[in-house]
Scaffold this active site. Structure first.
Site, PDB file in Angstrom:
ATOM      1  N   LYS A  46       4.303   0.836   9.667  1.00  0.00           N
ATOM      2  CA  LYS A  46       4.452   2.103   8.936  1.00  0.00           C
ATOM      3  C   LYS A  46       3.891   3.270   9.728  1.00  0.00           C
ATOM      4  O   LYS A  46       4.405   4.377   9.658  1.00  0.00           O
ATOM      5  CB  LYS A  46       3.752   2.008   7.575  1.00  0.00           C
ATOM      6  N   ARG A  71       4.207 -12.619   9.689  1.00  0.00           N
ATOM      7  CA  ARG A  71       4.843 -11.313   9.649  1.00  0.00           C
ATOM      8  C   ARG A  71       6.153 -11.397  10.436  1.00  0.00           C
ATOM      9  O   ARG A  71       6.232 -12.095  11.445  1.00  0.00           O
ATOM     10  CB  ARG A  71       3.868 -10.354  10.340  1.00  0.00           C
ATOM     11  N   GLU A  79       0.877  -1.170   0.000  1.00  0.00           N
ATOM     12  CA  GLU A  79       0.000   0.000   0.000  1.00  0.00           C
ATOM     13  C   GLU A  79       0.917   1.222   0.000  1.00  0.00           C
ATOM     14  O   GLU A  79       1.804   1.315   0.856  1.00  0.00           O
ATOM     15  CB  GLU A  79      -0.879   0.005   1.267  1.00  0.00           C
TER      16      GLU A  79
HETATM   17  P1  ATP Z   1       2.616  -2.063   7.960  1.00  0.00           P
HETATM   18  O1  ATP Z   1       1.957  -2.690   9.131  1.00  0.00           O
HETATM   19  O2  ATP Z   1       4.072  -1.819   8.141  1.00  0.00           O
HETATM   20  O3  ATP Z   1       1.891  -0.872   7.444  1.00  0.00           O
HETATM   21  P2  ATP Z   1       1.389  -3.546   5.881  1.00  0.00           P
HETATM   22  O4  ATP Z   1       1.196  -4.992   5.885  1.00  0.00           O
HETATM   23  O5  ATP Z   1       0.189  -2.716   6.068  1.00  0.00           O
HETATM   24  O6  ATP Z   1       2.567  -3.184   6.841  1.00  0.00           O
HETATM   25  P3  ATP Z   1       1.644  -3.391   3.071  1.00  0.00           P
HETATM   26  O7  ATP Z   1       2.150  -2.279   2.224  1.00  0.00           O
HETATM   27  O8  ATP Z   1       0.220  -3.717   2.994  1.00  0.00           O
HETATM   28  O9  ATP Z   1       2.067  -3.054   4.543  1.00  0.00           O
HETATM   29  O10 ATP Z   1       2.528  -4.699   2.829  1.00  0.00           O
HETATM   30  C1  ATP Z   1       2.830  -5.242   1.568  1.00  0.00           C
HETATM   31  C2  ATP Z   1       3.191  -6.686   1.730  1.00  0.00           C
HETATM   32  O11 ATP Z   1       4.298  -6.836   2.615  1.00  0.00           O
HETATM   33  C3  ATP Z   1       2.040  -7.470   2.334  1.00  0.00           C
HETATM   34  O12 ATP Z   1       1.913  -8.681   1.643  1.00  0.00           O
HETATM   35  C4  ATP Z   1       2.458  -7.670   3.758  1.00  0.00           C
HETATM   36  O13 ATP Z   1       1.870  -8.796   4.281  1.00  0.00           O
HETATM   37  C5  ATP Z   1       3.979  -7.744   3.647  1.00  0.00           C
HETATM   38  N1  ATP Z   1       4.598  -7.326   4.924  1.00  0.00           N
HETATM   39  C6  ATP Z   1       4.437  -6.146   5.555  1.00  0.00           C
HETATM   40  N2  ATP Z   1       5.092  -6.124   6.732  1.00  0.00           N
HETATM   41  C7  ATP Z   1       5.710  -7.333   6.840  1.00  0.00           C
HETATM   42  C8  ATP Z   1       6.551  -7.951   7.836  1.00  0.00           C
HETATM   43  N3  ATP Z   1       6.878  -7.314   8.950  1.00  0.00           N
HETATM   44  N4  ATP Z   1       6.994  -9.201   7.597  1.00  0.00           N
HETATM   45  C9  ATP Z   1       6.667  -9.856   6.476  1.00  0.00           C
HETATM   46  N5  ATP Z   1       5.893  -9.338   5.510  1.00  0.00           N
HETATM   47  C10 ATP Z   1       5.409  -8.099   5.676  1.00  0.00           C
HETATM   48 MG    MG Z   2      -1.483  -3.561   4.541  1.00  0.00          MG
END
Ligand code: ATP
Ligand code: MG
Length: 561
Positions: free
Chosen positions: A272, A262, A35
């Site tokens: 984020k 995760r 995102e």
């Molecule tokens: P955040 O909580 O940091 O905002 P998010 O999951 O909302 O993370 P996205 O941009 O939606 O961020 O993530 C893109 C991809 O990266 C998704 O498939 C997500 O599951 C993966 N991802 C994000 N954070 C992690 C993590 N800490 N470990 C493994 N994969 C991750």
């Molecule tokens: Mg997300």
């Protein structure tokens, strides 16, 4: 020696099983779906390496898909940064896709659900909708608007799309089952009204699809075979499948959502939202501050893409969440830099040494190898003269036998140069040593082939010639947080755990060759650590960021405290 074949991880096992049944290898397709509401971090690196790694392994295309359905938080700046980071990590995407490109298709499909009696417009407040959700053990209550006719739903939904209503006036919900044991199946909202401009579709839309309604359908449009996401989406899988059940054309491939855990990391945070707080409140200089766990921060610190990829590979993927020690990442950074970084000399905290039997008018150029690990990196010339700087901590007037550095009456070798012996020292009024007078063994020059040149003394010090040294700005970065798990105690704000010494700035004396350093070059400052040239300061002096020390000093600090 050939290494043993690696055993398959559980995602690869799923893929292999699919291939042995109804999937053809050429049908495999993956995506990485960020995102664009922030910069990518080390957790994303795991997901990038997983998806793009599968693409390489199975020669399958991998799309970069921006999951841009929330205009309130998303920006073009983030899109650009994400593209840069994925490329820098060394991966190539097949297509650059945006969920927002599918808004029209998603809207058409939503109307299809309405026509088939599978979606309805709910005109209750969000509080009322929440109150009717029930609990995991108690069924929810049907909305009074649940049985609106398809015609009425269609006209209200058109009105929502045309901007006839305020935010919150109506939502579109899928009509599934208010008593499902999975709360996410209790008539989930699929569209909400948001009178906000979107970074790509501008003001074309004032209704925006929810994540669940978008993600699986985007996978289906792109014909992604395996949609890999983190474990918190496990319960969403039933909904992901329900939506596809309503839409999938039997001739097309039906995507599968599968989950992995995760990753969390010690001494940092990777949400984020929290990283944004660090940036907005000025705790760091920006998303790319070298202390940030972001990919751009790691780049500016001097981590290499290869080290990050090797790290992601080594920690692999798991089904359960756990905390990965960032020392593991540092290990891979050192391993890569050890191979590629030229060795140089730089004195960070100088103490002057005068070699009294070296003629004042004399100077010479010594030959120094750039990397003992890699002969092809060649040699450089190192000027030597009567006055040199050594590190303050490398001299003591008196010390026990375990101190292998310079002490009065003792000998050390100056790296690539001569053996010197400390004769006496000069102090200021405060009693601090400000100058050490030494003599040198005139026949001990390194590499000169004499008996003396092979003479073994315990310590070897780095040094620079006073006359030839240049100045450089040094930024000594350390862990951003002083504790391993800043988020562990929910009652304590993670900000309170910031490490007050995460950045120490100083000026160093560098050997002259290093003054030619260019932005983006890596070096090993001998005995001091790996450093990364981050451009020049306003005085046109080189700026170096400490990437990582030569050894893991944190492990010692933590076990002794
Ligand atoms: P955040 O909580 O940091 O905002 P998010 O999951 O909302 O993370 P996205 O941009 O939606 O961020 O993530 C893109 C991809 O990266 C998704 O498939 C997500 O599951 C993966 N991802 C994000 N954070 C992690 C993590 N800490 N470990 C493994 N994969 C991750
Ligand atoms: Mg997300």
């Amino acid at each position: 020696m050939e290494s043993a074949p690696k055993s398959l991880n559980f995602i690869e096992q799923i893929i292999e099983e699919d291939l042995s049944k109804d999937y053809k290898q050429e049908q495999l397709r993956f995506r990485f779906p960020p995102e664009p509401n922030g910069y990518l971090h080390v957790g994303h690196a795991s997901s990038i390496c997983l998806n793009f790694g599968l693409g390489l392994k199975y020669q399958a295309p991998v799309n970069l898909r921006f999951d841009d359905t929330n205009p309130a938080k998303e920006e073009q700046e983030y899109v650009d940064a994400i593209k840069k980071d994925v490329s820098w990590l060394g991966f190539e995407w097949e297509k650059e896709c945006y969920a927002s490109d599918y808004f029209g298709q998603l809207h058409d499909w939503a109307k299809k659900l309405i026509v088939r009696g599978l979606a309805y417009v709910d005109s209750q407040s969000s509080e009322d909708i929440a109150a009717q959700k029930g609990t995991p053990t108690k069924a929810g209550t049907n909305s009074p608007f649940r049985n609106r006719s398809a015609e009425e739903n269609m006209s209200l939904f058109e009105g929502m799309k045309n901007g006839d209503y305020e935010e919150g006036a109506h939502v579109l919900r899928a009509k599934i089952d208010m008593s499902s044991s999975n709360m996410l199946m209790r008539d989930p909202i699929i569209y909400r009204i948001l009178h906000k401009s979107h970074h790509r579709t501008a003001s074309d839309w004032c209704i925006y699809p929810m994540y669940d309604w978008t993600h699986g359908q985007s996978d289906y449009i792109e014909q992604v075979s395996h949609s890999l996401c983190t474990m918190e989406f496990n319960m969403h899988r039933e909904l992901y499948d329900w939506f596809l059940d309503q839409l999938v054309d039997v001739k097309l491939l039906r995507p599968k959502q599968r989950e992995f855990a995760r990753r969390n990391f010690s001494h940092t945070v990777v949400s984020k939202r929290k990283l944004l707080r660090l940036v907005e409140n000025g705790h760091v200089t920006g998303w790319d501050d070298p202390r940030m766990p972001t990919i751009s921060g790691m780049r500016k610190r001097g981590y290499t893409p290869k080290a990050i990829r090797n790290f992601a590979e080594a920690i692999g993927i798991a089904k359960r969440e756990n905390v990965i020690d960032l020392n593991v990442l540092d290990y891979f950074v050192r391993e890569d830099l050890n191979k590629i970084a030229p060795r140089v000399m730089s004195v960070l905290d100088p103490l002057k040494v005068v070699i009294t039997n070296y003629p004042e008018s004399q100077e010479e150029l010594l030959k120094a190898e750039n990397n003992p690990e890699d002969e092809s990196m060649g040699h450089r010339e190192l000027p030597f003269s009567r006055e040199i700087y050594i590190e303050k901590t490398d001299f003591r007037e008196e010390a026990n036998r375990k101190f292998f550095r310079l002490k009065l009456g003792g000998e050390v070798r100056l790296k690539n140069a001569y053996i010197i012996k400390a004769e006496h020292c000069i102090k200021n009024d405060a009693g601090e040593v400000i100058e050490v007078h030494c003599t040198y063994d005139t026949k001990s020059k390194s590499g000169s082939g004499t008996e003396e040149s092979k003479r073994k003394v315990k310590g070897t010090l780095h040094w620079v010639s006073v006359k030839h040294a240049k100045k450089a700005d040094i930024k000594l970065y350390d862990r951003l947080f002083a504790v391993a798990q800043p988020e562990e105690d929910k009652d304590v704000d993670f900000i309170s755990h910031l490490n007050p010494n995460s950045l120490v700035e100083t000026t160093a004396f560098i050997e002259p060759s290093l003054n030619e350093a260019k932005q983006g070059q890596h070096y090993q400052f001998q005995r001091m650590g790996y450093f990364y040239c981050d451009g020049r300061n306003s005085k046109n002096q080189a700026v170096f960021n400490r990437t990582v020390g030569l050894r893991d000093t944190w492990a010692k600090i933590e076990t002794s405290s």
